[in-house]
Design an enzyme around this catalytic site. Structure first.
Site, PDB file in Angstrom:
ATOM      1  N   GLN A  74       0.817  -1.220   0.000  1.00 23.47           N
ATOM      2  CA  GLN A  74       0.000   0.000   0.000  1.00 23.47           C
ATOM      3  C   GLN A  74       0.843   1.259   0.000  1.00 23.47           C
ATOM      4  O   GLN A  74       0.322   2.361  -0.191  1.00 23.47           O
ATOM      5  CB  GLN A  74      -0.917   0.014   1.245  1.00 23.47           C
ATOM      6  CG  GLN A  74      -1.685  -1.274   1.466  1.00 23.47           C
ATOM      7  CD  GLN A  74      -2.572  -1.632   0.290  1.00 23.47           C
ATOM      8  OE1 GLN A  74      -3.346  -0.795  -0.176  1.00 23.47           O
ATOM      9  NE2 GLN A  74      -2.458  -2.851  -0.212  1.00 23.47           N
ATOM     10  N   TYR A 142       1.792  10.610 -11.557  1.00 20.44           N
ATOM     11  CA  TYR A 142       1.312   9.640 -10.561  1.00 20.44           C
ATOM     12  C   TYR A 142       0.662   8.433 -11.245  1.00 20.44           C
ATOM     13  O   TYR A 142       0.946   7.276 -10.887  1.00 20.44           O
ATOM     14  CB  TYR A 142       0.309  10.328  -9.625  1.00 20.44           C
ATOM     15  CG  TYR A 142      -0.469   9.385  -8.745  1.00 20.44           C
ATOM     16  CD1 TYR A 142       0.144   8.725  -7.684  1.00 20.44           C
ATOM     17  CD2 TYR A 142      -1.824   9.140  -8.977  1.00 20.44           C
ATOM     18  CE1 TYR A 142      -0.572   7.856  -6.876  1.00 20.44           C
ATOM     19  CE2 TYR A 142      -2.546   8.274  -8.171  1.00 20.44           C
ATOM     20  CZ  TYR A 142      -1.914   7.635  -7.126  1.00 20.44           C
ATOM     21  OH  TYR A 142      -2.618   6.768  -6.343  1.00 20.44           O
TER      22      TYR A 142
HETATM   23  C1  UD2 Z   1      -6.664  10.019  -7.949  1.00 25.33           C
HETATM   24  C2  UD2 Z   1      -7.264   8.671  -8.346  1.00 25.33           C
HETATM   25  C3  UD2 Z   1      -7.564   7.843  -7.082  1.00 25.33           C
HETATM   26  C4  UD2 Z   1      -6.317   7.713  -6.214  1.00 25.33           C
HETATM   27  C5  UD2 Z   1      -5.849   9.114  -5.876  1.00 25.33           C
HETATM   28  C6  UD2 Z   1      -4.610   9.132  -4.988  1.00 25.33           C
HETATM   29  C7  UD2 Z   1      -8.564   9.314 -10.337  1.00 25.33           C
HETATM   30  C8  UD2 Z   1      -9.901   9.404 -10.965  1.00 25.33           C
HETATM   31  N1  UD2 Z   1      -8.516   8.893  -9.067  1.00 25.33           N
HETATM   32  O1  UD2 Z   1      -7.640  10.720  -7.228  1.00 25.33           O
HETATM   33  O2  UD2 Z   1      -8.039   6.563  -7.450  1.00 25.33           O
HETATM   34  O3  UD2 Z   1      -5.315   6.976  -6.854  1.00 25.33           O
HETATM   35  O4  UD2 Z   1      -5.544   9.837  -7.089  1.00 25.33           O
HETATM   36  O5  UD2 Z   1      -4.397  10.420  -4.525  1.00 25.33           O
HETATM   37  O6  UD2 Z   1      -7.554   9.574 -10.958  1.00 25.33           O
HETATM   38  N2  UD2 Z   1     -10.564  18.699  -5.347  1.00 25.33           N
HETATM   39  C9  UD2 Z   1     -11.234  19.862  -5.017  1.00 25.33           C
HETATM   40  N3  UD2 Z   1     -10.884  20.500  -3.860  1.00 25.33           N
HETATM   41  C10 UD2 Z   1      -9.886  20.052  -3.037  1.00 25.33           C
HETATM   42  C11 UD2 Z   1      -9.199  18.855  -3.400  1.00 25.33           C
HETATM   43  C12 UD2 Z   1      -9.564  18.205  -4.559  1.00 25.33           C
HETATM   44  O7  UD2 Z   1     -12.133  20.311  -5.738  1.00 25.33           O
HETATM   45  O8  UD2 Z   1      -9.630  20.697  -2.010  1.00 25.33           O
HETATM   46  C13 UD2 Z   1     -10.992  17.979  -6.568  1.00 25.33           C
HETATM   47  C14 UD2 Z   1      -9.867  17.623  -7.512  1.00 25.33           C
HETATM   48  O9  UD2 Z   1      -9.555  18.684  -8.356  1.00 25.33           O
HETATM   49  C15 UD2 Z   1     -10.497  16.425  -8.240  1.00 25.33           C
HETATM   50  C16 UD2 Z   1     -11.387  15.776  -7.177  1.00 25.33           C
HETATM   51  O10 UD2 Z   1     -11.572  16.759  -6.170  1.00 25.33           O
HETATM   52  O11 UD2 Z   1     -11.305  16.875  -9.313  1.00 25.33           O
HETATM   53  C17 UD2 Z   1     -10.760  14.552  -6.542  1.00 25.33           C
HETATM   54  O12 UD2 Z   1      -9.439  14.879  -6.159  1.00 25.33           O
HETATM   55  P1  UD2 Z   1      -8.569  13.953  -5.193  1.00 25.33           P
HETATM   56  O13 UD2 Z   1      -7.235  14.587  -5.033  1.00 25.33           O
HETATM   57  O14 UD2 Z   1      -9.354  13.630  -3.987  1.00 25.33           O
HETATM   58  O15 UD2 Z   1      -8.473  12.596  -5.978  1.00 25.33           O
HETATM   59  P2  UD2 Z   1      -8.129  12.200  -7.531  1.00 25.33           P
HETATM   60  O16 UD2 Z   1      -9.401  12.123  -8.272  1.00 25.33           O
HETATM   61  O17 UD2 Z   1      -7.010  13.023  -8.059  1.00 25.33           O
END
Ligand code: UD2
Length: 311
Positions: A74, A142
Site C-alpha cells: 500500500q 502519478y
Molecule cells: C486520484 C485517483 C484515485 C487515487 C488518488 C490518490 C482518479 C480518478 N482517481 O484521485 O483513485 O489513486 O488519485 O491520490 O484519478 N478537489 C477539489 N478541492 C480540493 C481537493 C480536490 O475540488 O480541495 C478535486 C480535484 O480537483 C479532483 C477531485 O476533487 O477533481 C478529486 O481529487 P482527489 O485529489 O481527492 O483525488 P483524484 O481524483 O485526483
C-alpha cells in the site's frame, strides 16, 4: 514470524488492512517511512511488528519481506498534484519502491503480492464505466507510476512465477485518511474544513465525478485477493470501487447535511492533470473475488464524518 507484510502501514489504507488482520489474530509486520504515514495511525496496532524504513532502500525491503507469505503493498506517494509538482519523487516512492519490494519478495520466497493500483491509470477516455479491457491512458506522473507498478507485478508473475494481484482503487475515503495536507483526498479535506466551519474549495465547476469508495470495501477486496486461488487471480488486475459516480457538488451537499456546514463552496480553476469523470465497472472483481461493496457512499461518508468529529 509475521505471515503478512503491510507496506505503508502508518498510512490510511495500510493501517486499515493491518487492523483487520490483527483483529483476526494474524501475525503482521508493517513497514513505513513516515514520508506521508503518521505515527498516530499506529495507535491500536501495537500487536504489529513495525519496521521504520524506506522501500526505495533495497535492504529495507529485504528486512521487511523476510519470512513473509503475503504482502499488501500500500506504500506510495498517493497524489496527482504532488506528482505534477515533483514527478521524480513520485517515481522513486512508487516505482523504485515497488521494484525493490518485488525483488526482495521473490528472494525471500514470498508467495503473493497484492498491489494498490489506481483508477488514475484509465485517464481521460470517454468510455464509462471504466473496465479492465480498456487501454490505460495515464495523464499524470502519478498515474504513470502506478501503472508501471502494475506492469512490474505482472512481469514478476510471468517471468518468476510470483503470485501478484493488482487492485485498482477508485478514490478511497474513510477514517484515518489524512485531512491536513493540500495533497489529501478531497473528502478528507472537505470533512475537516466543513466540521471546522471553514469554506472548502472546489477546483473546476464541481460537476466532475468520482466513484468514491469507502475504506471497508477496499479492505475486504484485499482480504479476498489474499485468499483467492492463484489460478483465478494471479497476474490479474481489477477495479475496486462501488460502481456509482458522485459529483463533487453532490458530495458537498451530502457533507453539508452530515456536518451541519451552512455556507457555499468556493470555486477555483480546475487542477492540472485532473480527470473529469471516473466510474468503475466492478464485474471483474465480482467474478474473480466474489467482491461486493458492503458500504455505499452516503453511509461511508456518515461514518467518516463521525470519525473526524471524534478525533
Ligand atoms: C486520484 C485517483 C484515485 C487515487 C488518488 C490518490 C482518479 C480518478 N482517481 O484521485 O483513485 O489513486 O488519485 O491520490 O484519478 N478537489 C477539489 N478541492 C480540493 C481537493 C480536490 O475540488 O480541495 C478535486 C480535484 O480537483 C479532483 C477531485 O476533487 O477533481 C478529486 O481529487 P482527489 O485529489 O481527492 O483525488 P483524484 O481524483 O485526483
Amino acid at each position: 514470524m509475521a505471515k503478512y507484510l503491510v507496506t505503508g502501514a502508518a498510512g490510511f489504507i495500510g493501517r486499515s488492512i493491518a487492523s483487520v488482520l490483527l483483529a483476526r489474530g494474524e501475525a503482521v509486520r508493517g513497514v513505513d517511512s513516515f514520508i506521508t504515514g503518521k505515527r498516530a495511525n499506529l495507535a491500536g496496532l501495537e500487536a504489529m511488528e513495525f519496521l521504520e524504513g524506506d522501500l526505495a532502500d533495497p535492504p529495507v525491503c529485504a528486512q521487511a519481506c523476510a519470512g513473509v507469505e503475503i504482502v499488501f503493498h500500500q506504500a506510495a506517494l498517493a497524489s496527482v498534484p504532488r506528482s505534477v509538482a515533483d514527478p521524480a519523487t513520485t517515481n522513486r516512492n512508487c516505482v523504485d519502491a515497488t521494484v525493490n519490494l518485488l525483488v526482495a519478495a521473490r528472494a525471500a520466497g514470498v508467495r503473493r503480492v497484492i498491489y494498490a493500483g489506481s483508477s488514475s491509470v484509465y485517464g481521460e477516455t470517454p468510455t464509462l464505466p471504466k473496465h479492465e479491457e480498456m487501454l490505460p491512458s495515464p495523464m499524470s506522473p502519478y498515474a504513470v507510476a502506478k501503472l508501471a507498478g502494475e506492469h512490474y507485478l505482472r512481469a514478476f508473475t510471468r517471468v518468476y512465477g510470483l503470485e501478484t494481484v493488482t487492485l485498482r482503487y477508485f478514490n478511497v475515503f474513510g477514517p484515518y485518511q489524512d485531512p491536513a495536507s493540500h495533497y489529501s483526498g478531497v473528502l478528507a479535506i472537505f470533512c475537516r474544513k466543513m466540521l471546522a466551519g471553514e469554506q472548502p474549495t472546489i477546483y473546476g465547476d464541481g460537476e466532475q465525478s468520482r466513484d468514491f469508495t469507502f475504506i471497508q470495501n477496499v479492505v475486504e477486496a484485499n482480504l479476498l485477493a489474499a485468499a483467492a486461488p492463484a489460478e483465478k487471480v494471479s497476474g490479474q488486475m481489477m477495479n475496486v470501487a462501488t460502481g456509482a459516480a458522485v459529483t463533487l457538488n453532490r458530495a458537498f451537499d451530502v457533507l453539508s447535511e452530515l456536518t451541519g456546514y451552512r455556507g457555499k463552496p468556493a470555486y477555483a480553476e480546475p487542477r492540472p492533470g485532473d480527470i473529469r469523470h471516473s466510474l468503475a465497472d466492478i464485474r471483474r472483481a465480482q467474478a474473480l473475488l466474489g467482491y461486493m461493496p458492503q458500504v455505499d457512499f452516503r453511509e461511508g461518508l456518515r461514518r467518516t464524518v463521525e470519525w473526524y468529529k471524534a478525533s
